[in-house]
Write a protein that holds these residues in place. Structure first.
Motif, short mmCIF file in Angstrom:
data_model
loop_
_atom_site.label_atom_id
_atom_site.label_comp_id
_atom_site.label_asym_id
_atom_site.label_seq_id
_atom_site.Cartn_x
_atom_site.Cartn_y
_atom_site.Cartn_z
N ILE A 72 -6.63 2.41 -10.13
CA ILE A 72 -5.47 2.29 -11.02
C ILE A 72 -5.81 1.28 -12.12
O ILE A 72 -6.05 0.11 -11.82
N ALA A 85 0.94 4.03 -3.09
CA ALA A 85 0.60 5.43 -2.80
C ALA A 85 1.76 6.35 -3.17
O ALA A 85 1.56 7.40 -3.80
N ARG A 129 2.71 10.94 -10.91
CA ARG A 129 1.46 11.66 -11.16
C ARG A 129 1.53 12.51 -12.42
O ARG A 129 0.57 12.56 -13.21
N GLN A 135 0.83 -1.20 0.00
CA GLN A 135 0.00 0.00 0.00
C GLN A 135 0.87 1.26 0.00
O GLN A 135 0.59 2.21 -0.75
N GLN A 162 -10.13 2.87 -3.89
CA GLN A 162 -9.85 4.29 -3.67
C GLN A 162 -8.90 4.84 -4.72
O GLN A 162 -9.07 5.96 -5.21
N LYS A 163 -7.91 4.04 -5.09
CA LYS A 163 -6.87 4.52 -6.01
C LYS A 163 -7.31 4.49 -7.47
O LYS A 163 -6.87 5.31 -8.28
N GLU A 215 2.39 6.37 -7.10
CA GLU A 215 1.38 7.12 -7.83
C GLU A 215 1.62 8.63 -7.71
O GLU A 215 1.40 9.38 -8.66
#
Length: 386
Positions: free
Chosen positions: A237, A175, A182, A171, A234-235, A178
Protein backbone atom coordinates in the motif's frame (compact mmCIF):
# COMPACT_ATOMS: atom_id res chain seq x y z
CA UNK A 1 -24.98 -7.67 0.93
CA UNK A 2 -25.89 -4.30 2.47
CA UNK A 3 -23.36 -2.56 0.20
CA UNK A 4 -24.88 -4.18 -2.89
CA UNK A 5 -28.39 -3.18 -1.81
CA UNK A 6 -27.25 0.39 -1.14
CA UNK A 7 -25.57 0.63 -4.54
CA UNK A 8 -28.73 -0.66 -6.19
CA UNK A 9 -30.87 1.93 -4.39
CA UNK A 10 -28.54 4.75 -5.39
CA UNK A 11 -28.47 3.57 -9.01
CA UNK A 12 -32.26 3.54 -9.19
CA UNK A 13 -32.61 6.99 -7.64
CA UNK A 14 -30.77 8.69 -10.47
CA UNK A 15 -33.07 7.76 -13.39
CA UNK A 16 -36.12 8.30 -11.18
CA UNK A 17 -35.16 11.86 -10.23
CA UNK A 18 -33.83 12.67 -13.68
CA UNK A 19 -37.06 11.47 -15.31
CA UNK A 20 -39.18 13.49 -12.89
CA UNK A 21 -37.00 16.53 -13.45
CA UNK A 22 -37.43 16.31 -17.22
CA UNK A 23 -41.19 15.89 -16.83
CA UNK A 24 -41.47 19.01 -14.66
CA UNK A 25 -39.31 21.04 -17.01
CA UNK A 26 -41.49 20.09 -19.97
CA UNK A 27 -44.74 20.55 -18.07
CA UNK A 28 -43.90 24.00 -16.72
CA UNK A 29 -41.56 24.95 -19.58
CA UNK A 30 -38.58 25.32 -17.25
CA UNK A 31 -35.89 24.35 -19.75
CA UNK A 32 -32.88 26.45 -20.74
CA UNK A 33 -34.75 27.89 -23.71
CA UNK A 34 -37.45 29.37 -21.50
CA UNK A 35 -35.34 31.16 -18.95
CA UNK A 36 -37.25 34.34 -19.59
CA UNK A 37 -40.55 32.77 -18.54
CA UNK A 38 -41.87 33.31 -15.06
CA UNK A 39 -41.38 30.15 -13.02
CA UNK A 40 -44.50 28.94 -11.23
CA UNK A 41 -44.76 30.09 -7.66
CA UNK A 42 -44.15 27.07 -5.47
CA UNK A 43 -44.28 26.97 -1.72
CA UNK A 44 -41.52 24.63 -0.60
CA UNK A 45 -39.77 23.52 2.51
CA UNK A 46 -36.21 22.73 1.41
CA UNK A 47 -34.96 19.46 2.82
CA UNK A 48 -31.46 20.69 3.50
CA UNK A 49 -28.91 23.21 2.33
CA UNK A 50 -27.17 22.41 -0.96
CA UNK A 51 -23.61 21.19 -1.14
CA UNK A 52 -20.94 23.76 -1.97
CA UNK A 53 -19.97 21.90 -5.14
CA UNK A 54 -18.92 24.12 -8.03
CA UNK A 55 -20.87 21.96 -10.46
CA UNK A 56 -24.00 22.31 -8.39
CA UNK A 57 -23.60 26.06 -7.99
CA UNK A 58 -23.32 26.51 -11.73
CA UNK A 59 -26.34 24.30 -12.38
CA UNK A 60 -28.51 26.27 -9.99
CA UNK A 61 -27.47 29.54 -11.60
CA UNK A 62 -30.37 29.11 -14.05
CA UNK A 63 -33.74 30.20 -12.63
CA UNK A 64 -35.53 27.39 -14.46
CA UNK A 65 -33.41 24.70 -12.88
CA UNK A 66 -33.70 26.34 -9.48
CA UNK A 67 -37.47 26.20 -9.74
CA UNK A 68 -37.26 22.56 -10.83
CA UNK A 69 -35.12 21.74 -7.81
CA UNK A 70 -37.68 23.43 -5.56
CA UNK A 71 -40.49 21.39 -7.07
CA UNK A 72 -38.53 18.17 -6.62
CA UNK A 73 -37.78 19.09 -3.02
CA UNK A 74 -41.50 19.37 -2.40
CA UNK A 75 -42.34 16.15 -4.22
CA UNK A 76 -39.54 14.13 -2.60
CA UNK A 77 -39.48 15.80 0.79
CA UNK A 78 -39.11 12.43 2.53
CA UNK A 79 -36.22 11.21 0.34
CA UNK A 80 -33.30 12.57 2.34
CA UNK A 81 -34.60 11.54 5.80
CA UNK A 82 -35.44 8.07 4.50
CA UNK A 83 -32.09 7.77 2.76
CA UNK A 84 -30.27 8.81 5.93
CA UNK A 85 -32.17 6.18 7.91
CA UNK A 86 -31.39 3.53 5.30
CA UNK A 87 -27.70 4.41 5.35
CA UNK A 88 -27.72 4.07 9.12
CA UNK A 89 -29.11 0.54 8.76
CA UNK A 90 -26.40 -0.32 6.23
CA UNK A 91 -23.73 1.13 8.50
CA UNK A 92 -24.86 -0.99 11.44
CA UNK A 93 -25.02 -4.19 9.39
CA UNK A 94 -21.23 -4.61 9.65
CA UNK A 95 -18.68 -3.45 12.26
CA UNK A 96 -16.98 -1.45 9.50
CA UNK A 97 -20.14 -0.73 7.53
CA UNK A 98 -19.31 2.98 7.47
CA UNK A 99 -16.57 2.20 4.92
CA UNK A 100 -19.05 0.54 2.58
CA UNK A 101 -21.48 3.43 2.95
CA UNK A 102 -18.77 6.01 2.26
CA UNK A 103 -17.59 4.26 -0.91
CA UNK A 104 -21.10 3.67 -2.25
CA UNK A 105 -22.25 7.26 -1.71
CA UNK A 106 -18.96 8.79 -2.84
CA UNK A 107 -18.93 6.77 -6.06
CA UNK A 108 -22.55 7.72 -6.67
CA UNK A 109 -21.87 11.43 -6.22
CA UNK A 110 -18.62 11.64 -8.18
CA UNK A 111 -18.95 8.82 -10.65
CA UNK A 112 -22.55 8.18 -11.60
CA UNK A 113 -23.23 11.38 -13.51
CA UNK A 114 -20.43 10.83 -15.98
CA UNK A 115 -21.94 7.58 -17.24
CA UNK A 116 -25.45 8.93 -17.74
CA UNK A 117 -26.54 10.42 -21.11
CA UNK A 118 -29.25 12.44 -19.36
CA UNK A 119 -28.46 15.68 -17.51
CA UNK A 120 -28.07 15.05 -13.77
CA UNK A 121 -30.74 15.97 -11.28
CA UNK A 122 -29.40 18.90 -9.29
CA UNK A 123 -31.89 18.04 -6.54
CA UNK A 124 -30.56 14.51 -6.19
CA UNK A 125 -27.01 15.81 -6.39
CA UNK A 126 -27.77 18.06 -3.43
CA UNK A 127 -29.35 15.25 -1.42
CA UNK A 128 -26.47 12.88 -2.11
CA UNK A 129 -23.98 15.62 -1.29
CA UNK A 130 -25.57 16.08 2.12
CA UNK A 131 -25.62 12.34 2.68
CA UNK A 132 -21.96 12.13 1.67
CA UNK A 133 -21.06 14.63 4.38
CA UNK A 134 -22.90 12.42 6.85
CA UNK A 135 -21.06 9.33 5.59
CA UNK A 136 -17.69 11.06 5.96
CA UNK A 137 -18.58 12.14 9.49
CA UNK A 138 -19.53 8.57 10.47
CA UNK A 139 -16.34 7.27 8.90
CA UNK A 140 -14.17 9.76 10.81
CA UNK A 141 -15.91 8.92 14.09
CA UNK A 142 -15.32 5.22 13.48
CA UNK A 143 -11.61 5.78 12.79
CA UNK A 144 -11.30 7.99 15.86
CA UNK A 145 -12.87 5.31 18.04
CA UNK A 146 -10.59 2.63 16.60
CA UNK A 147 -7.49 4.76 17.20
CA UNK A 148 -8.49 5.43 20.79
CA UNK A 149 -9.27 1.76 21.36
CA UNK A 150 -5.86 0.71 20.03
CA UNK A 151 -3.90 3.33 21.94
CA UNK A 152 -5.61 2.53 25.23
CA UNK A 153 -5.47 -1.25 24.79
CA UNK A 154 -3.54 -3.12 27.45
CA UNK A 155 -1.63 -6.32 26.86
CA UNK A 156 -3.33 -9.40 28.34
CA UNK A 157 -2.03 -10.01 31.87
CA UNK A 158 -1.21 -13.64 31.07
CA UNK A 159 0.30 -12.91 27.71
CA UNK A 160 3.03 -15.37 26.73
CA UNK A 161 4.00 -13.77 23.45
CA UNK A 162 2.33 -13.75 20.07
CA UNK A 163 0.43 -11.09 18.18
CA UNK A 164 -1.33 -8.34 20.12
CA UNK A 165 -5.09 -7.86 19.62
CA UNK A 166 -4.57 -4.30 18.35
CA UNK A 167 -2.22 -5.57 15.62
CA UNK A 168 -4.77 -8.14 14.50
CA UNK A 169 -7.44 -5.43 14.52
CA UNK A 170 -5.29 -3.18 12.36
CA UNK A 171 -4.61 -6.02 9.95
CA UNK A 172 -8.32 -6.84 9.67
CA UNK A 173 -9.17 -3.19 9.04
CA UNK A 174 -6.57 -2.77 6.30
CA UNK A 175 -7.57 -6.01 4.57
CA UNK A 176 -11.28 -5.16 4.69
CA UNK A 177 -10.85 -1.52 3.68
CA UNK A 178 -8.61 -2.40 0.74
CA UNK A 179 -11.27 -4.78 -0.54
CA UNK A 180 -14.04 -2.19 -0.10
CA UNK A 181 -12.03 0.59 -1.80
CA UNK A 182 -10.62 -1.73 -4.48
CA UNK A 183 -12.70 -0.23 -7.30
CA UNK A 184 -13.06 3.25 -5.84
CA UNK A 185 -11.24 6.12 -7.50
CA UNK A 186 -11.29 8.23 -4.35
CA UNK A 187 -9.27 6.81 -1.47
CA UNK A 188 -7.90 9.98 0.10
CA UNK A 189 -9.99 9.45 3.22
CA UNK A 190 -8.84 5.83 3.45
CA UNK A 191 -5.15 6.75 3.15
CA UNK A 192 -5.49 9.21 6.02
CA UNK A 193 -7.36 6.65 8.12
CA UNK A 194 -4.81 3.91 7.54
CA UNK A 195 -1.96 6.22 8.52
CA UNK A 196 -3.77 7.26 11.70
CA UNK A 197 -4.45 3.66 12.66
CA UNK A 198 -0.88 2.59 11.90
CA UNK A 199 0.45 5.33 14.18
CA UNK A 200 -1.94 4.23 16.93
CA UNK A 201 -0.85 0.60 16.61
CA UNK A 202 2.83 1.56 16.77
CA UNK A 203 2.10 3.67 19.84
CA UNK A 204 0.31 0.74 21.47
CA UNK A 205 3.24 -1.61 20.81
CA UNK A 206 5.72 0.95 22.13
CA UNK A 207 3.73 1.24 25.36
CA UNK A 208 4.64 -2.38 26.12
CA UNK A 209 8.05 -1.16 27.29
CA UNK A 210 6.39 0.01 30.50
CA UNK A 211 4.05 -2.98 30.81
CA UNK A 212 4.60 -5.65 33.42
CA UNK A 213 4.67 -8.68 31.14
CA UNK A 214 5.56 -12.19 32.23
CA UNK A 215 7.65 -12.67 29.09
CA UNK A 216 10.48 -10.72 27.51
CA UNK A 217 9.07 -7.39 26.32
CA UNK A 218 11.53 -7.05 23.45
CA UNK A 219 10.45 -10.46 22.18
CA UNK A 220 6.79 -9.40 22.04
CA UNK A 221 7.63 -6.09 20.36
CA UNK A 222 9.96 -7.84 17.92
CA UNK A 223 7.27 -10.33 16.89
CA UNK A 224 4.56 -7.71 16.46
CA UNK A 225 6.66 -5.32 14.39
CA UNK A 226 7.78 -8.26 12.27
CA UNK A 227 4.13 -9.26 11.77
CA UNK A 228 3.18 -5.74 10.66
CA UNK A 229 6.15 -5.53 8.29
CA UNK A 230 5.34 -8.89 6.68
CA UNK A 231 1.68 -7.95 6.30
CA UNK A 232 2.44 -4.57 4.71
CA UNK A 233 4.92 -6.22 2.33
CA UNK A 234 2.10 -8.46 1.13
CA UNK A 235 -0.37 -5.60 0.70
CA UNK A 236 2.02 -3.11 -0.94
CA UNK A 237 0.00 0.00 0.00
CA UNK A 238 1.74 3.22 -1.15
CA UNK A 239 0.57 5.42 1.73
CA UNK A 240 1.98 2.93 4.28
CA UNK A 241 5.45 2.54 2.75
CA UNK A 242 7.07 4.67 5.47
CA UNK A 243 5.29 2.66 8.16
CA UNK A 244 6.49 -0.56 6.55
CA UNK A 245 10.10 0.62 6.70
CA UNK A 246 9.64 1.82 10.27
CA UNK A 247 8.19 -1.55 11.29
CA UNK A 248 11.21 -3.34 9.81
CA UNK A 249 13.60 -1.01 11.63
CA UNK A 250 11.81 -1.47 14.95
CA UNK A 251 11.75 -5.25 14.46
CA UNK A 252 15.53 -5.33 14.03
CA UNK A 253 16.11 -3.01 16.98
CA UNK A 254 14.11 -5.18 19.35
CA UNK A 255 15.63 -8.37 17.97
CA UNK A 256 19.08 -6.99 18.80
CA UNK A 257 17.93 -6.14 22.33
CA UNK A 258 16.33 -9.56 22.71
CA UNK A 259 19.52 -11.30 21.60
CA UNK A 260 21.63 -9.13 23.90
CA UNK A 261 19.44 -10.20 26.84
CA UNK A 262 20.12 -13.90 26.29
CA UNK A 263 23.59 -13.69 24.79
CA UNK A 264 25.44 -13.63 28.10
CA UNK A 265 23.66 -16.63 29.60
CA UNK A 266 25.66 -19.51 28.05
CA UNK A 267 29.01 -17.93 29.04
CA UNK A 268 27.85 -15.83 31.94
CA UNK A 269 31.05 -15.82 34.03
CA UNK A 270 33.25 -15.27 30.98
CA UNK A 271 31.07 -12.33 30.00
CA UNK A 272 31.27 -10.89 33.48
CA UNK A 273 35.06 -11.29 33.57
CA UNK A 274 35.72 -9.63 30.23
CA UNK A 275 33.23 -6.85 30.96
CA UNK A 276 35.47 -6.06 33.92
CA UNK A 277 38.56 -6.13 31.70
CA UNK A 278 36.93 -3.69 29.27
CA UNK A 279 35.99 -1.45 32.20
CA UNK A 280 39.63 -1.36 33.32
CA UNK A 281 40.77 -0.37 29.85
CA UNK A 282 38.08 2.31 29.68
CA UNK A 283 39.34 3.75 32.97
CA UNK A 284 42.83 4.17 31.54
CA UNK A 285 44.56 1.02 32.77
CA UNK A 286 47.18 -0.05 30.25
CA UNK A 287 46.53 -3.37 28.51
CA UNK A 288 49.74 -4.94 29.80
CA UNK A 289 48.84 -3.93 33.38
CA UNK A 290 45.33 -5.42 33.45
CA UNK A 291 46.63 -8.82 34.53
CA UNK A 292 48.11 -7.21 37.64
CA UNK A 293 44.62 -6.30 38.84
CA UNK A 294 43.71 -8.87 41.48
CA UNK A 295 40.23 -9.57 40.10
CA UNK A 296 41.54 -9.90 36.53
CA UNK A 297 44.78 -11.74 37.03
CA UNK A 298 45.97 -14.56 34.80
CA UNK A 299 45.10 -17.05 37.51
CA UNK A 300 41.53 -15.74 37.77
CA UNK A 301 41.11 -15.90 34.01
CA UNK A 302 42.30 -19.52 33.93
CA UNK A 303 39.78 -20.39 36.66
CA UNK A 304 36.93 -18.89 34.64
CA UNK A 305 38.00 -20.56 31.40
CA UNK A 306 38.16 -23.95 33.13
CA UNK A 307 34.44 -23.68 33.86
CA UNK A 308 33.62 -23.57 30.14
CA UNK A 309 34.93 -26.66 28.37
CA UNK A 310 33.49 -27.32 24.92
CA UNK A 311 30.88 -29.81 26.15
CA UNK A 312 29.57 -27.32 28.71
CA UNK A 313 29.30 -24.58 26.10
CA UNK A 314 27.32 -26.84 23.77
CA UNK A 315 25.00 -27.86 26.59
CA UNK A 316 24.43 -24.21 27.49
CA UNK A 317 23.61 -23.37 23.87
CA UNK A 318 21.11 -26.23 23.70
CA UNK A 319 19.41 -24.89 26.83
CA UNK A 320 19.29 -21.43 25.28
CA UNK A 321 17.75 -22.79 22.08
CA UNK A 322 15.00 -24.57 24.00
CA UNK A 323 14.21 -21.42 25.94
CA UNK A 324 13.94 -19.30 22.80
CA UNK A 325 11.87 -21.99 21.09
CA UNK A 326 9.50 -22.14 24.04
CA UNK A 327 8.51 -18.49 24.00
CA UNK A 328 8.70 -17.45 20.35
CA UNK A 329 5.38 -17.58 18.53
CA UNK A 330 5.39 -20.41 15.95
CA UNK A 331 3.10 -18.39 13.64
CA UNK A 332 5.80 -15.81 12.99
CA UNK A 333 8.47 -18.46 12.28
CA UNK A 334 11.15 -16.20 13.72
CA UNK A 335 13.15 -18.95 15.42
CA UNK A 336 15.53 -19.53 12.45
CA UNK A 337 16.05 -15.77 12.07
CA UNK A 338 16.71 -15.18 15.76
CA UNK A 339 18.94 -18.25 16.09
CA UNK A 340 21.05 -17.22 13.11
CA UNK A 341 21.42 -13.70 14.52
CA UNK A 342 22.32 -15.26 17.88
CA UNK A 343 25.02 -17.34 16.17
CA UNK A 344 26.52 -14.30 14.44
CA UNK A 345 26.56 -12.31 17.66
CA UNK A 346 28.11 -15.23 19.52
CA UNK A 347 30.90 -15.39 16.95
CA UNK A 348 31.50 -11.67 17.34
CA UNK A 349 31.67 -12.09 21.09
CA UNK A 350 34.12 -14.98 20.75
CA UNK A 351 36.43 -12.86 18.57
CA UNK A 352 36.24 -10.08 21.14
CA UNK A 353 37.26 -12.47 23.94
CA UNK A 354 40.22 -13.72 21.90
CA UNK A 355 41.28 -10.17 21.10
CA UNK A 356 41.20 -9.18 24.78
CA UNK A 357 43.25 -12.25 25.73
CA UNK A 358 45.87 -11.43 23.09
CA UNK A 359 45.90 -7.80 24.10
CA UNK A 360 45.95 -8.07 27.89
CA UNK A 361 47.41 -11.54 28.51
CA UNK A 362 49.92 -11.86 25.68
CA UNK A 363 52.53 -14.57 26.13
CA UNK A 364 50.68 -16.19 29.05
CA UNK A 365 49.64 -19.20 26.98
CA UNK A 366 45.98 -18.67 27.86
CA UNK A 367 43.26 -19.66 25.39
CA UNK A 368 39.59 -20.56 25.48
CA UNK A 369 38.83 -24.26 25.64
CA UNK A 370 36.82 -24.16 22.41
CA UNK A 371 37.57 -22.73 18.98
CA UNK A 372 35.54 -20.81 16.42
CA UNK A 373 35.14 -24.04 14.45
CA UNK A 374 33.81 -25.74 17.58
CA UNK A 375 31.19 -23.00 18.01
CA UNK A 376 30.07 -23.30 14.40
CA UNK A 377 29.78 -27.04 14.88
CA UNK A 378 27.68 -26.60 18.05
CA UNK A 379 25.25 -24.21 16.36
CA UNK A 380 24.97 -26.37 13.26
CA UNK A 381 24.32 -29.49 15.33
CA UNK A 382 21.57 -27.78 17.33
CA UNK A 383 19.93 -26.39 14.18
CA UNK A 384 19.95 -29.75 12.37
CA UNK A 385 18.67 -31.74 15.35
CA UNK A 386 15.74 -29.39 15.85
Amino acid sequence: VSKQVLEQVLRELQPLCTSEQQFLQELFQLGHDSMGLQAPEVKVSVVSSPLPFSSLSSSLAHPGEEATAQLLSELFSCLEPELRAFLDVCRRAHPLGCLQVLVAVSDSVFGAWGSSPAPPSSFLHTVLGNVLLLAKSSFNKCIGSLCKEMEEAKAPSRMRGGILPCVSRFQDFVAFSEEVFRTSRRRRELDKAQLRLASSVFSSINSLSSANLKVNTDMVMMENFHHIHSFLCQKNIPCLEDKKREAEQRFREHMEKYIATYLGQPLERLNHFFDGVKACLAQGVKAEEVSFQLAYSKQELRKVIEKYPGKEVKRALETLYRKIHKYLSPEENLLPVVWQAMEQEFMRQYREFEELIQRCYAGAGIALDFTMEDLLSYFNSITVSN
